[in-house]
Write an enzyme that holds these catalytic residues in place. Sequence first.
Site, PDB file in Angstrom:
ATOM      1  CG  ASP A   1      12.064 -15.109  37.523  1.00 12.03           C
ATOM      2  OD1 ASP A   1      11.687 -13.977  37.162  1.00 12.03           O
ATOM      3  OD2 ASP A   1      11.405 -15.832  38.298  1.00 12.03           O
TER       4      ASP A   1
ATOM      5  CG  ASN B   1      12.008 -11.011  24.809  1.00 10.78           C
ATOM      6  OD1 ASN B   1      12.396 -12.103  24.400  1.00 10.78           O
ATOM      7  ND2 ASN B   1      12.831  -9.983  24.913  1.00 10.78           N
TER       8      ASN B   1
ATOM      9  CD  GLU C   1       9.085  -3.707  25.080  1.00  9.75           C
ATOM     10  OE1 GLU C   1       9.082  -3.618  23.832  1.00  9.75           O
ATOM     11  OE2 GLU C   1      10.119  -3.885  25.733  1.00  9.75           O
TER      12      GLU C   1
ATOM     13  CG  ASP D   1      14.348  -3.329  25.365  1.00 13.31           C
ATOM     14  OD1 ASP D   1      13.750  -4.187  24.709  1.00 13.31           O
ATOM     15  OD2 ASP D   1      14.064  -3.069  26.553  1.00 13.31           O
TER      16      ASP D   1
ATOM     17  CG  ASN E   1      14.628  -7.325  24.206  1.00 14.13           C
ATOM     18  OD1 ASN E   1      13.501  -7.369  23.718  1.00 14.13           O
ATOM     19  ND2 ASN E   1      14.852  -6.772  25.384  1.00 14.13           N
TER      20      ASN E   1
END
Length: 299
Positions: A119, A101, A17, A213, A151
């Site tokens: 979650d 994130n 990532e 993403d 994100n």
Amino acid sequence: MSSSQIRTVVSGMSFTECPRWHDGRLWFVDFYTHTVNSVNDDGSDLRTELEVPTQPSGLGWLPDGRLLVVSMKDRKVLRVGADGVVEVHADVSGHVSGHPNDMVVDEHGRAWLGNFGFDLMAGADLDTADLLRIDPDGTVTTVAAGLYFPNGSVVTPDGTTLLVDETLGNRISAFAIGADGSLGPRRDWARFGDPPATTALGEVLAGAVVAPDGCGLDADGCLWTADALGNRVIRVREGGEVVDEVVLDTGAFACMLGGRSGTTLFICCAPDFDEHARSAAREATIRAVEVAVGHAGRP
């Protein structure tokens, strides 16, 4: 684009990532080996730069060169000094409703940080999340609310606009950045479908037209973004038109332009995003393909 143009840069990872091109190398994290890594653009000289036991995610650099890295499961942002000493830059545990994130750090050293909002790995119902700004001194401020899994994020080259991928919102949002770091109202930069009409995760995933993403800007103002549910990365123009895509034989969860000329599109790939499956296997890769237009903005 033809799949024959795609090459593998790194293999044998758990879940790659947050790719970043920095100081002539590709930096990235691997979630379940808990490492921050760097590698040459041809895949040589793979290095472990840092271990983050509570799972690394977003990466960025302060103006003085110090590394910032998100530590997901203890909900902190860490700072790595020139001497390698790791310190807590900010504790965001009181400001997030899910794991923090991805993150982008702007030219002033302000970090813009999203979080899951719920979650995900337990299959909980969808809930919206806040977007945070972390100032260079570690002060944490909530700057936007009601986002659907904020994100991958980028800052435009002139530093005046923040783009945020809402992975479960069928949209990419834009915010004007004020001189004081405040954000203007959210607006659609790209809209692929309707926002979720339900909180049931299975229905939300089924209704995702594009699940944007990790992402990166190019010099024409288009955004390359991974479609986390579509096994592809897409090049999107403001307004939502998809003008190019790279189709893969596996899932794609982040991408970034870099390489020596800025025209190498690096793509973080894995069969899926399931924590249990990915932590038990070493099937993740980073792929690369050459594109026509080079990198712009931040990261």
